[in-house]
Design a protein around this motif. Structure first.
Motif, PDB file in Angstrom:
ATOM      1  N   GLU A 150      -0.377   7.486   2.736  1.00  0.00           N
ATOM      2  CA  GLU A 150      -0.802   6.979   4.037  1.00  0.00           C
ATOM      3  C   GLU A 150      -0.402   5.503   4.155  1.00  0.00           C
ATOM      4  OE1 GLU A 150      -1.960   8.868   6.288  1.00  0.00           O
ATOM      5  OE2 GLU A 150      -3.498  10.266   5.560  1.00  0.00           O
ATOM      6  N   GLU A 151      -0.535   4.947   5.353  1.00  0.00           N
ATOM      7  CA  GLU A 151      -0.338   3.506   5.542  1.00  0.00           C
ATOM      8  C   GLU A 151      -1.426   2.748   4.786  1.00  0.00           C
ATOM      9  OE1 GLU A 151       2.211   1.916   7.254  1.00  0.00           O
ATOM     10  OE2 GLU A 151       3.048   3.945   7.201  1.00  0.00           O
ATOM     11  N   GLN A 208      -3.150   2.599  -0.606  1.00  0.00           N
ATOM     12  CA  GLN A 208      -2.529   3.696   0.136  1.00  0.00           C
ATOM     13  C   GLN A 208      -3.042   5.015  -0.435  1.00  0.00           C
ATOM     14  OE1 GLN A 208       1.561   1.746  -0.341  1.00  0.00           O
ATOM     15  NE2 GLN A 208       1.854   3.034   1.472  1.00  0.00           N
TER      16      GLN A 208
END
Length: 300
Positions: free
Chosen positions: A114-115, A121
């Protein structure tokens, strides 16, 4: 192939106590072009994903079938899903690894990151994980690997990473496989040592919640403080602690790892450093053999 309890027990013993290291051959779609460039294959040399994955499969097959790639020094190998579903010399890859090379097969199961949020993350959702684990069992896979990344010493973020990792590990254990939990700490983080102290504490909390006779493996960045993860290696819920190379050169990764007597390597880029498609078989085998010797020596 399926899962044979006698084979699983033998593989577990090899992972607990054999000398050597785990080869990480699990570059995914996002990292494959870079891995191929380092191997001397430019993006202009292939058209589209199918040809790209055919090139990386050929590279992995060349490594796996090299004379030096045996359980004398390589005790496990982590595979990308497409590799698990593929064949080498007409044989499913996991089956060939164990039956012909004596190497325990693992499967990378995460779908990427994920961002960044709260300095970490997390792993992206893994739809279809139950089906993938069932397939892995059918192919004779012993365990899984799932990676998230810690960028800075953020308590909430680190606890979220470890919580997510152990939630996935629970699913993997329930499927009869051994999870390799990989909460990587970025080697360039300005708060690397502080993040590692937080990570260790969070992991210990979750390890203590494992059931009796349940075991996981840990894949961790080589710590700034030598011996930091010895307590994790000694925990009854830990089968083995392995180290990722994290972007260090082979020489630096090996030098740092040699100071961690209770960690063994699980290197990807450091394993393939200096290999190229253009090398003759003799040149390729010599370069790979030198890397394997160096990494095995650092793994104690």
């Amino acid at each position: 192939m399926g899962t044979d309890p006698d084979v699983t027990a033998k593989q577990a013993e090899q992972m607990r106590s054999a000398s050597g290291f785990i080869a990480a051959l699990d570059q995914s779609g996002g990292s494959t072009p870079k891995a191929l460039r380092l191997y001397g294959v430019e993006e202009s040399d292939y058209a589209g994903d199918e040809e790209m994955f055919a090139e990386i499969h050929a590279m992995r097959a060349r490594i796996i079938t090299a004379p030096c790639f045996t359980n004398d020094k390589v005790i496990g190998a982590i595979l990308f899903e497409r590799t698990m579903r593929g064949e080498i010399d007409g044989k499913p890859v996991a089956q060939l690894l164990w039956e012909d090379r004596g190497i325990v097969p693992f499967l990378k199961i995460d779908k990427g990151l994920e961002e960044e949020k709260d300095g970490v993350q997390l792993m992206k959702p893994m739809p279809g994980l139950a089906d993938l684990l069932a397939d892995a069992n059918g192919f004779g896979i012993f365990g899984t690997k799932e990676r998230s990344v810690i960028q800075s010493a953020n308590q909430a973020g680190i606890e979220a990473v470890v919580g997510q990792q152990f939630a996935v590990a629970r699913t993997v254990l329930d499927a009869g496989l051994i999870p390799i939990i990989e909460p990587e700490v970025n080697i360039h983080s300005e708060t690397k040592a502080e993040a590692e102290a937080m990570l260790k504490a969070a992991i210990l909390t979750h390890l203590d919640r494992l059931g009796e006779c349940e075991e996981v493996m840990l894949k961790l960045t080589i710590p700034s403080e030598d011996g930091l993860y010895d307590d994790l290696a000694d925990h009854p819920g830990v089968m083995r602690v392995v180290a990722l190379s994290g972007g260090y050169s082979t020489d630096e990764a090996c030098e740092r790892l040699a100071r961690q007597p209770k960690m063994i390597a699980s290197f990807s880029r450091a394993l393939t450093e200096g290999l190229s498609k253009q090398q003759s078989e003799a040149e390729f085998n010599a370069a790979l053999g030198a890397n394997i010797d160096k990494i095995a020596a650092a793994s104690g």
